[in-house]
Structure formats: C-alpha cells, structure tokens
Design a protein around this motif. Structure first.
Motif, PDB file in Angstrom:
ATOM      1  N   ARG A 115       0.980  -1.127   0.076  1.00  0.00           N
ATOM      2  CA  ARG A 115       0.033  -0.137  -0.162  1.00  0.00           C
ATOM      3  C   ARG A 115       0.868   1.290  -0.011  1.00  0.00           C
ATOM      4  NH1 ARG A 115      -2.464  -0.052   4.640  1.00  0.00           N
ATOM      5  NH2 ARG A 115      -2.465  -2.667   4.818  1.00  0.00           N
ATOM      6  N   GLU A 116       1.880   1.216   0.846  1.00  0.00           N
ATOM      7  CA  GLU A 116       2.866   2.479   1.123  1.00  0.00           C
ATOM      8  C   GLU A 116       3.681   2.963  -0.471  1.00  0.00           C
ATOM      9  OE1 GLU A 116       5.794   2.040   3.844  1.00  0.00           O
ATOM     10  OE2 GLU A 116       7.028   3.477   2.792  1.00  0.00           O
ATOM     11  N   LEU A 117       3.944   1.719  -1.149  1.00  0.00           N
ATOM     12  CA  LEU A 117       4.728   2.102  -2.309  1.00  0.00           C
ATOM     13  C   LEU A 117       3.724   1.884  -3.696  1.00  0.00           C
ATOM     14  CD1 LEU A 117       8.148   0.027  -1.498  1.00  0.00           C
ATOM     15  CD2 LEU A 117       7.388   2.262  -1.126  1.00  0.00           C
ATOM     16  N   GLY A 118       2.497   1.762  -3.515  1.00  0.00           N
ATOM     17  CA  GLY A 118       1.621   1.654  -4.540  1.00  0.00           C
ATOM     18  C   GLY A 118       2.170   0.352  -5.674  1.00  0.00           C
ATOM     19  N   LEU A 119       2.142  -0.666  -5.050  1.00  0.00           N
ATOM     20  CA  LEU A 119       2.865  -1.772  -5.894  1.00  0.00           C
ATOM     21  C   LEU A 119       1.707  -2.453  -6.851  1.00  0.00           C
ATOM     22  CD1 LEU A 119       5.580  -3.302  -3.770  1.00  0.00           C
ATOM     23  CD2 LEU A 119       5.939  -1.648  -5.593  1.00  0.00           C
ATOM     24  N   ASP A 120       0.453  -2.308  -6.436  1.00  0.00           N
ATOM     25  CA  ASP A 120      -0.531  -2.864  -7.013  1.00  0.00           C
ATOM     26  C   ASP A 120      -1.160  -2.523  -8.484  1.00  0.00           C
ATOM     27  OD1 ASP A 120      -1.527  -0.854  -5.681  1.00  0.00           O
ATOM     28  OD2 ASP A 120      -2.724  -2.169  -4.133  1.00  0.00           O
ATOM     29  N   ARG A 121      -0.609  -1.255  -8.933  1.00  0.00           N
ATOM     30  CA  ARG A 121      -1.088  -0.653  -9.787  1.00  0.00           C
ATOM     31  C   ARG A 121      -0.444  -1.252 -11.288  1.00  0.00           C
ATOM     32  NH1 ARG A 121       1.050   5.124  -9.437  1.00  0.00           N
ATOM     33  NH2 ARG A 121       2.757   3.831  -8.460  1.00  0.00           N
ATOM     34  N   PRO A 122      -1.292  -1.043 -12.630  1.00  0.00           N
ATOM     35  CA  PRO A 122      -0.875  -1.575 -13.262  1.00  0.00           C
ATOM     36  C   PRO A 122       0.603  -1.152 -13.931  1.00  0.00           C
ATOM     37  CG  PRO A 122      -2.582  -0.312 -13.968  1.00  0.00           C
ATOM     38  CD  PRO A 122      -2.651  -0.349 -12.813  1.00  0.00           C
ATOM     39  N   ALA A 123       1.191  -1.666 -14.712  1.00  0.00           N
ATOM     40  CA  ALA A 123       2.643  -1.387 -15.155  1.00  0.00           C
ATOM     41  C   ALA A 123       2.710  -0.110 -15.792  1.00  0.00           C
ATOM     42  CB  ALA A 123       3.248  -2.595 -15.967  1.00  0.00           C
ATOM     43  N   LEU A 124       1.845   0.158 -16.934  1.00  0.00           N
ATOM     44  CA  LEU A 124       2.145   1.159 -17.600  1.00  0.00           C
ATOM     45  C   LEU A 124       1.837   2.771 -16.727  1.00  0.00           C
ATOM     46  CD1 LEU A 124       2.931   1.301 -20.570  1.00  0.00           C
ATOM     47  CD2 LEU A 124       0.339   2.193 -21.055  1.00  0.00           C
ATOM     48  N   ALA A 125       0.740   2.617 -15.903  1.00  0.00           N
ATOM     49  CA  ALA A 125       0.686   3.547 -14.950  1.00  0.00           C
ATOM     50  C   ALA A 125       1.741   3.916 -14.162  1.00  0.00           C
ATOM     51  CB  ALA A 125      -0.468   3.410 -14.264  1.00  0.00           C
ATOM     52  N   ALA A 126       2.315   2.634 -13.668  1.00  0.00           N
ATOM     53  CA  ALA A 126       3.570   2.965 -12.810  1.00  0.00           C
ATOM     54  C   ALA A 126       4.674   3.408 -13.510  1.00  0.00           C
ATOM     55  CB  ALA A 126       3.867   1.291 -12.063  1.00  0.00           C
ATOM     56  N   PHE A 127       4.950   3.289 -14.678  1.00  0.00           N
ATOM     57  CA  PHE A 127       5.933   3.779 -15.507  1.00  0.00           C
ATOM     58  C   PHE A 127       5.669   5.280 -15.699  1.00  0.00           C
ATOM     59  CE2 PHE A 127       8.620   4.006 -19.683  1.00  0.00           C
ATOM     60  CZ  PHE A 127       9.548   4.064 -19.262  1.00  0.00           C
ATOM     61  N   GLY A 128       4.648   5.662 -15.838  1.00  0.00           N
ATOM     62  CA  GLY A 128       4.211   7.126 -15.897  1.00  0.00           C
ATOM     63  C   GLY A 128       4.487   7.744 -14.649  1.00  0.00           C
ATOM     64  N   THR A 129       4.338   7.459 -13.682  1.00  0.00           N
ATOM     65  CA  THR A 129       4.634   7.985 -12.313  1.00  0.00           C
ATOM     66  C   THR A 129       6.133   8.000 -12.014  1.00  0.00           C
ATOM     67  OG1 THR A 129       2.742   6.581 -11.679  1.00  0.00           O
ATOM     68  CG2 THR A 129       3.638   8.212 -10.041  1.00  0.00           C
ATOM     69  N   TRP A 130       6.640   6.846 -12.550  1.00  0.00           N
ATOM     70  CA  TRP A 130       7.980   6.726 -12.450  1.00  0.00           C
ATOM     71  C   TRP A 130       8.869   7.729 -13.067  1.00  0.00           C
ATOM     72  CZ3 TRP A 130      10.650   2.917  -9.645  1.00  0.00           C
ATOM     73  CH2 TRP A 130      11.753   2.542  -9.752  1.00  0.00           C
ATOM     74  N   LEU A 131       8.382   7.891 -14.268  1.00  0.00           N
ATOM     75  CA  LEU A 131       9.196   8.936 -15.137  1.00  0.00           C
ATOM     76  C   LEU A 131       8.747  10.353 -14.588  1.00  0.00           C
ATOM     77  CD1 LEU A 131       8.990   8.046 -18.754  1.00  0.00           C
ATOM     78  CD2 LEU A 131      10.817   8.008 -17.244  1.00  0.00           C
ATOM     79  N   TRP A 132       7.537  10.646 -14.277  1.00  0.00           N
ATOM     80  CA  TRP A 132       7.125  11.963 -13.668  1.00  0.00           C
ATOM     81  C   TRP A 132       8.123  12.166 -12.409  1.00  0.00           C
ATOM     82  CZ3 TRP A 132       5.600  16.331 -14.674  1.00  0.00           C
ATOM     83  CH2 TRP A 132       4.807  17.310 -13.742  1.00  0.00           C
ATOM     84  N   ASP A 133       8.080  11.332 -11.597  1.00  0.00           N
ATOM     85  CA  ASP A 133       9.309  11.471 -10.332  1.00  0.00           C
ATOM     86  C   ASP A 133      10.449  11.843 -10.719  1.00  0.00           C
ATOM     87  OD1 ASP A 133       6.830  11.198  -8.658  1.00  0.00           O
ATOM     88  OD2 ASP A 133       7.440   8.819  -8.226  1.00  0.00           O
TER      89      ASP A 133
END
Lengths: 274, 319
Positions: free
Chosen positions: B61-79
């Motif tokens: 929950r803390e790291l938001g690991l349950d989201r789909p991969a593409l959304a995670a990649f978007g957040t990743w690059l934004w950060d």
C-alpha cells in the motif's frame, strides 16, 4: 569535439607484426588449453573430493586441486570456455548492431543520423560496468544477462567508428563513381566500405573481447556476477584468496590465465593499430 | 566551427536521454524482481524472519505496488522529471541524503587516484614522446601493455597480497586515516596512468615531429623553452579530452575497487543496492553518474575550446 577519439595527427603508423603474432600465439595457447584439457584430463569441474583438498598437482590434474578438492585443471578450462564464449558472442552481436546502425546513420544522414548519434552518446554516458550490472539485475540467467549487457556496452565503439569511416568514404570519388554507374547499395558496401571496415573490426573485436572478459571477471570477483559453484575466473580468485598462505599456486593459476588471455587480446588489437 | 550554443544544446539533449534511459532500465529492473516485490522489500527492511503477509501488505500500500505497469511507468518518469528520487526501500532514508553521504568518500578516493595518475602518467609519456624510439619509449610500451592487461580488481588483489599480506606495510581495507588511501588510490592510478602515459606519448611524439617544433629548435630555442611554448599547449587539448574518457574508467574502477577495499563510497553502496534490489537507490546513483559524465564532458568541450580556440577542421567527427 569527440570524446573517445583523439583527433591529433598521429605519427605514421608503425607496423608491429610481432605484436600481433605474439598475441595470436598466446590466444591459441589459451584456446587450446580450454578446449583440450577436458579431453586429456577428463574431470567434472564441480566434483568435490575431500581427500584432495588443496592437493599438489598429480597425473589426473596437472594444476592441482582447490579448497574443496575440485580439479583446478577442469575448473580453469571450464571458466576460460565460459568467458571466451560470452566474449565472442557479445563481440559478434555488438559488431553486427554497431556496423548496421553506423552504415545506416552515415548513409541516410539527417534525423536518422542525429537520433542514432544521440542514443549512442546516451549509452556512452553510462559506465559500461554499471550497464552490465543493471542488465544482470533484470535478466535472470547470468550468461544471457552478460551477453545482452556487454552488447549494449560494446556496440557504441563499432557505431562511432563505422559512422565516421562510412561518411568519409561515401563522399569519396570512388563511391560517387560507382553510384553514377548505377551500382546498388550492396555492391557499394561490399566493394567500397567493407575493405576499409574489416581491419578495424578485428582491432575493435580484440579490444571488446578483452573488455568483456575483464568485466565478467571483475563482477565475479565482487560476487555480483556468476554464482558459485560455476567455475569462473573472478570467482575462482575470490574463492582461493583465503587459502593463499596454504596454496599460493592455486591462486596464481586463475590470475595468470586471466593475464595471459588479456595480454593476447591486447597485443592482437595493438598490432593492428599503433 | 560549431556555434557554442549548439554544442551546449546537444549536451542538454544528451542529458535528457540519459535520464530517460536510466529511468527505463531501472523500471525494467523493478518489474523483473523475482517473487512478490512487496515481500522482498519487506524482507529487506525487517529481516527475512520477521516478514508476514501483513507487513508485505503494508509495504504494497505504501509504495503503490498494485497498480498496472504502464501507470506505474508514467508515475516513475514523472517523479524522475521532478528530480524526486524517492526513498531507499531498505533504509527508508531519502535517496538524495544517502548519495550525498557516500559521494564524499568516493570523490576523495577518485580525486586522490586522479591526482596520482596525473603525477605518473603524462610526465613519463612526455619524456618518452620527446625521444620517440628511445629506451624509455620502448620500456613504456612494454610496461603499459602489461598494465593494461591487468584488470583493476586484479591489480588490487596483487597489491593486497604483496603489500598487505606479504610485507605487512599497509592495511588491506578500512577508511578514515590517510594510510587507507594508499592502496586503493594506487590501484586506480596505475590503471589510469598506463593509458594516459600512452596518450601523452603519442601526442608528444606527434608534436615533436612536427615542422613548427623543428622550426622552434632551428631558431635557437632551448629544449625547455620549446616544450613550454610549443609542446605543452599543443598536447593539452589531447590530454584534457582524454580526461573525459578517464572519468568513465574511473567510475568503473571505483565500483570494483570500493567493493574490494570496503571503501564506504558510492560504488560500494551501488553493489549493495543491486544485491538487495533497492531500485530507487540504483536509479539515483546511476543517474548521478550518467549526468556527471555529461557535465564533465561539457566542461571538457569548453576547456578544449579555451586551450585551442581555432576550432576543429571540417572533417571533425561530431561527438
């Protein structure tokens, strides 16, 4: 301003054929040992024998035994085969990739050229060892990871040199004449570009193989490369280091093998360039 | 001559691409973690014995690991774009703090090694280049070829065995006192000097064989004057350009050498981060090193322009 190329007028190329021949002889020696040792002294490199712990050389293993009684002859041959195979695969694939992209960039020019150069420069900014390390964290099979990682590192040099050479040649009168006569790109590549590229590929290939073997051994030595009990040059050194006092020769064996292999590759590369 | 702004613009786009590349690689690394990522990270934090489903769920929950991969990649690059490197998943401290802490130790080591290699390499190379074909030149060729065939970790091993174990003169590992610098810095410096001596030698031999050098001698300048007026500045461009290359060698060396000599620097931390799959740490460290390389080469470009303002000929291979 180029980063890797030092564009000073160098003195006229001194041919040093002895260097190339010495290097080739050393490499042949290493290769012969790696391929023939399992035939002449058949032993399982993983088989332990408590009666032979750090034992002196005997007829079955002329290089002696390690701290678990495994045959050092078999382990060294197996380690050399592994390193040489990964290095050869990485050199072949990176040469193919680098030359293909380099020729394409020089031939098409424009945005293709700019994009390819930019990608190559981005890869160049990441130190090679780190790139290999990261790929090894992504790809679960270690030899495969080394192959992919090393290809990503080594293709840049091929690309840069191919691009520079080809764009110089394409502007030369010979190629212009061939084009005017209506010869296709394959003919031009084979008759005009390849003869200039081939000697360069040998030099780069030898340097690339040396880099690959160094990186595999270095990562093995700091325990982030191959996993035990796989025989690997760097791993063998770090395994035998604690037994240096009891069996200094056991440690010297992988060290000497690495040095001779790298020296051979460097001499082959140097003989063609300096 | 390429305008200055264009050169800087090119370096800037290179920096952006490096960041993208690092983001992509580290994201792939995150995705490739074997098993349940939440469990792995929880194990890294609390130890393998203390992990249960509850702790793993909290991490998820803390790291938001349950989201789909593409959304995670978007957040990743934004950060990444906001230069928010996040916190180390193992120690929980911000990555920036961790890196700042370790970078100091690494910079000290790298600086000492670079200084040492500059004391050894170029002077020997210049002396050899002035008498191309002489005994020093031939010795240098043999020694530098041999040194280049010894990987840096092997040089470290040899120095430890000889100096620390056999002779007992210097400690094999440790950090804090000046004696601890000697072995790791010397290991790095020997590898760097082997190459920089050859580079300096080739450049010096080319300059010494040039017509303007002969003319200088002919009009009556002493050898010292010749070297100072016509030699050093002309090989300066080559040496400074080569410095950019050395940085890459130095980074690779530092990673391995720090691991061998247990030097508490960035390379040591990186190897541990890769081992523990601490992806934010890996990302921050690699990004810093990549951007450092770009920045250094920009500085090298500018310095080379300053030393030799004539610019390159039309046949220059664009970096």
């Amino acid at each position: 301003m180029s980063i890797t190329q030092v564009d000073m007028p160098l003195p006229a190329a001194r041919v040093r054929p002895w260097a190339r021949w010495t290097g080739a002889a050393l490499l042949a020696l290493v290769l012969a040992f790696a391929l023939l040792a399992p035939v002449i002294f058949p032993a399982d490199p993983l088989r332990q024998s408590l009666r032979h712990i750090l034992a002196a050389p005997d007829a079955a293993s002329p290089l002696g035994y390690d701290h678990l009684g495994r045959s050092l002859t078999a382990r060294l041959a197996s380690a050399l085969r592994l390193s040489l195979m990964i290095a050869a695969a990485a050199v072949a694939s990176s040469a193919l990739l680098g030359v293909a992209v380099g020729v394409l960039a020089a031939w098409r020019g424009g945005w293709v050229d700019r994009a390819a150069s930019l990608v190559a420069d981005a890869f160049l900014a990441l130190p090679g060892l780190l790139l290999v390390l990261i790929v090894s964290a992504i790809v679960p099979v270690t030899p495969l990871a080394f192959w992919i990682g090393l290809t990503l590192v080594l293709w840049i040099e091929y690309f840069r040199l191919t691009r520079a050479t080809v764009s110089r040649l394409l502007a030369a009168p010979g190629v212009q004449a061939s084009r005017l006569l209506g010869f296709g790109p394959f003919y031009i590549f084979r008759r005009h570009l390849w003869p200039e590229l081939a000697p360069m590929l040998l030099t780069l290939g030898a340097f690339g193989a040396a880099t690959a073997i160094m990186m595999i051994a270095a990562l093995g030595f700091v325990s982030v490369g191959m996993r035990p009990p796989t025989p690997e040059l760097g791993l063998m050194m770090v395994e035998l280091l604690p037994y240096y006092r009891e069996a200094p020769m056991a440690l010297v064996i992988p060290v000497a093998a690495t040095f001779v292999t790298l020296l051979g590759l460097n001499l082959v590369a140097k003989g063609g360039r300096a | 001559m390429r305008p200055l702004t264009q050169a800087i613009l090119y370096r800037a786009s290179q920096a952006v691409l490096v960041a993208l590349l690092v983001g992509m690689l580290t994201f792939l690394m995150m995705q490739a973690l074997p098993g349940d990522m939440a469990f792995r990270i929880a194990a890294g934090r609390y130890g393998y014995d203390a992990v249960n489903a509850e702790a793993a769920e909290a991490v998820r929950r803390e790291l938001g690991l349950d989201r789909p991969a593409l959304a995670a990649f978007g957040t990743w690059l934004w950060d990444l774009m906001r230069l928010d490197f996040g916190t180390s998943v193992i120690s929980g401290a911000p990555v920036m703090d961790e890196i700042r802490h370790q970078l100091g130790a690494s910079l000290q080591l790298a600086g000492a090694a670079l200084a040492l290699s500059f004391l050894i390499g170029p002077p020997v190379g210049i002396l050899a280049g002035l008498r191309a074909g002489g005994w020093l030149d031939r010795t240098l060729l043999v020694v530098s070829t041999a040194l280049r065939s010894v990987p840096q970790f092997l040089m470290g091993l040899i120095l430890i065995v000889l100096v620390s174990i056999q002779l007992g003169w210097l400690p094999a590992a440790g950090y804090g006192r000046p004696v601890h610098f000697v072995l790791p810095a010397l290991t790095l410096a020997l590898g760097l000097a082997a190459v920089s001596a050859r580079v300096a030698r080739d450049a010096m031999a080319a300059v010494a064989a040039s017509p303007y050098y002969a003319f200088g001698r002919w009009k009556g300048l002493s050898e010292g004057q010749l070297l100072r007026r016509h030699g050093l500045r002309n090989i300066g461009v080559t040496l400074v350009t080569y410095l950019g290359l050395q940085f890459a060698m130095l980074v690779e060396g530092v990673v391995v050498i720090e691991a061998i000599f247990s030097w508490p620097g960035i390379g040591h931390a990186l190897v541990h981060a890769i081992f523990g799959r601490d992806v934010p740490m890996v990302q921050g460290t690699v990004l810093l090193l990549g951007l450092g390389f770009v920045a250094l080469n920009t500085a090298v470009d500018l310095t080379a322009r300053w030393i030799d303002p004539r610019g390159r000929g039309a046949g220059e291979a664009r970096s």
